[in-house]
Design a protein around this motif. Structure first.
Motif: not given
Length: 635
Positions: A226-246
């Motif tokens: 998996k990989f995760i992103t965090v933003s100034s919109d106060k949210k964090g999103m998690i994605y599949d590490g191989k396909t890049g899909d949320k």
């Protein structure tokens, strides 16, 4: 001979509204962070164990260990990446010009043969990956009581680009390399996008726009799933590490109330640590399928109560949870016991302009920096406490056991009461001129202080002005004797004017000494009051006999630039000088100046202050925002 005893290092450079990057090596339990043109390598087991790499020509933005811990890649605002070894005096292996502008993040591939960097391309490429060409690895060991050598031999190529990274239109703030095969790279930035690339050679695969504000940080889990992103919109999103899909996101319940600036995974890939402008850090449990992340612990940081408490950086390393505030303070929490109070590591962010060693307690050091921060250090311990002066730029500091006197770049002189482990309320007096130098008659009944300005001096009792005297020449430096009965004022013309201080707080000129060929920069009495020493802008220092007014030690011309500071040893046998040539030089008064002891490259950018802790220990500080202690062995 001089030996480095301790370093009280600066803290990471921070910028409001931006996250910062700290990284580490789990094997050695050290962390990397940047300040100015330097990379700091700091042990978490022994925080005073610090090493500094200062070979960048521009401000450094990020540094990371290679997977095997043998190399460090660091990048700066010019777009340059330097790869250097962790041993053998940080030998440089190669340097690459990667981007046309600032590099904000970089990551190694799991095999240590590739690096991806992202940042501001200034109209050109915003992301670039390049190869480090592996030639050969030779490993051997010598069976000498578990003493082994491992030697890794690499050949580094010219940094050829490994693919095209299209898809971003604005500054790319963060990038991540998948830590397992197949190779993948994920990026995020100011265009609110999260882009995914596969390769090598890497090519655009997909793009996501789930965020509605700057995406500040992106990180792969250690297992690569998996990989995760965090933003100034106060949210964090998690994605599949191989396909890049949320596949999921961090729950809004108990979530952050401000911009999220950084994120870091736990070693087992089950939890993440995030930090935010809401002054809190949160630990999240991430579901095995990555569909949701739930808060399991909130860690709050409250030091000043102001904006400096915003959290802008974090790292989860082994059993340490590390957060960094906007004020630079690093808090070390235990992952095993998050309720335990954190260990605080703080210090200066900006250059240290002055320091003082308290007389009765020779193990206490006070230092101040240009941005108005005063820090108290304890020898053998490190950081003790600090005080941030609001809207005040500090130039000079003088201290007694009970008070601190400060002067800055306005017309004010400040006084701060000092107790065992805290600072009292600051008060000030306006002297009508910008102060140049400040000194205290520590042995006088009233602790009179002398403050010089461009054309004269002011005598103070506490914050009460006793007299203001125009001397009729351009003043550059000054000092008052410990008993308060004599003052020496140095001019821009290199002359030393010696005055007696009368009972009505007036000055009577007793002598004028001429030896210096440049403007005086510093004057100090010896502790036994039999001598005084002076330094000038023409790199020369002189030791004078106080009674005869004759030169006692001359030819002290071994600096290559302006002398900024000077200090006497408690036994009055040695004089230490510091200069913008980065050196500290220690002279023995009873020996020729040629028998000096020189500490080269004591502080990158120049030495601004020196002081003796004891007869054999010198404290120094400078443009690198650090304080160092040196053991001096007379020859």
């Amino acid at each position: 001979m001089a030996k480095l005893l301790e370093t009280f290092p600066c803290v990471p450079s921070t910028e409001r509204g931006r996250g910062i990057l700290i990284s580490g090596d789990p094997k050695s339990d050290t962390i990397l962070y940047c300040n100015g043109r330097s990379v700091f390598i700091r042990s978490l087991r022994q925080p005073q164990d610090v090493h500094v790499y200062g070979e960048h020509g521009y401000a450094v933005t990020v540094a990371r260990y290679s997977p095997n811990g043998e190399w460090i890649a660091s990048a700066d605002v010019s777009g340059t990446v330097r790869v250097w070894g962790t041993h053998n005096d940080f030998v440089l292996k190669n340097e690459f010009r990667v981007l046309a502008g600032r590099i904000d993040d970089l990551q190694w591939s799991f095999d240590g043969l590739r690096i991806v960097a992202s940042g501001d391309g200034k109209g050109k490429s915003l992301v670039r990956s390049f190869a480090l060409d592996y030639l050969e690895m030779l490993e051997w060991s010598l069976g000498l009581d578990q003493f082994a050598f491992v030697i890794y031999m690499y050949r580094w190529d010219s940094g050829n680009t490994m693919g095209d990274f299209d898809g971003h239109s604005r500054r790319v703030l963060s990038c991540a390399f998948k830590p397992t095969r197949p190779f993948r790279i994920a990026t995020c930035g100011e265009d609110f996008l999260v882009n995914f690339y596969d390769g090598p050679p890497f090519k655009f695969h997909s793009s996501h726009r789930e965020h509605s504000n700057f995406v500040n940080c992106i990180r792969y889990s250690p297992d690569g799933t998996k990989f995760i992103t965090v933003s100034s919109d106060k949210k964090g999103m998690i994605y599949d590490g191989k396909t890049g899909d949320k596949i999921g996101e961090l729950a809004s319940e108990d979530g952050h109330k401000g911009s999220i600036y950084a994120v870091s995974w736990s070693p087992d890939s089950k939890r993440v640590l995030t930090v935010s402008a809401d002054k809190s850090a949160k630990v999240w449990e991430v579901a095995e399928d990555g569909t949701v992340g739930s808060v399991i612990k909130t860690l709050t940081f409250m030091e000043s109560g102001g904006a400096e408490d915003m959290l802008v950086g974090c790292l989860w390393q082994n059993d340490h949870l590390i957060t960094v505030s906007l004020g630079g303070t690093m808090s070390l929490f235990s992952a095993d016991d998050m309720d335990k109070p954190p260990l605080l590591l703080s210090g200066h962010i900006k250059n240290v302009t002055s320091l003082a060693v308290l007389g009765a307690n020779q193990k206490t050091i006070l230092s101040c920096s240009y941005d108005g921060l005063i820090v108290k250090w304890l020898q053998g311990v490190g950081y003790s406490c600090k005080l941030q002066m609001k809207d005040t730029k500090i130039k000079r500091l003088a201290a007694t056991e009970s008070s601190i006197f400060l002067s800055g770049f306005d017309n004010k002189v400040w006084r701060i009461p000092l107790t065992d482990n805290e600072f009292g309320a600051a008060a000030h007096v306006d002297i009508g001129h910008q102060p140049l130098d400040i000194s205290i008659a520590v042995d006088s009944p009233e602790s009179t202080s002398l403050v010089s300005f461009d054309s004269g001096v002011v005598l103070l009792n506490g914050l009460n002005i006793l007299s203001k005297i125009d001397l009729g020449f351009a003043v550059a430096a000054s000092v008052i004797s410990p008993d308060g009965k004599e003052a020496i004022v140095g001019g821009q013309d290199g002359k030393l004017h010696i005055y007696s201080v009368s009972g009505d707080n007036s000055l009577k000129e007793e002598a004028v000494l001429e030896k210096h060929r440049g403007a005086l920069t510093v004057i100090r009495y010896s502790p036994d009051l039999t001598m005084f020493a002076s330094g000038d802008a023409n790199r020369e220092a002189v030791v004078w006999d106080r009674e005869t007014k004759q030169v006692k030690l001359n030819n002290m011309l071994f600096h290559t630039a302006r002398i900024n500071c000077l200090a006497w040893s408690p036994n009055s046998t040695m004089v230490a000088t510091g200069s913008i040539d980065t050196c500290v030089i220690v002279y023995e008064v009873d020996k020729p100046a040629s028998s000096r002891i020189t500490v080269r490259n004591a502080h990158l950018g120049g030495v601004n202050a020196v002081g003796f802790i004891d007869d054999c220990t010198v404290a120094s500080s400078g443009e690198d925002a650090s304080v160092r202690l040196w053991h001096i062995e007379p020859q």
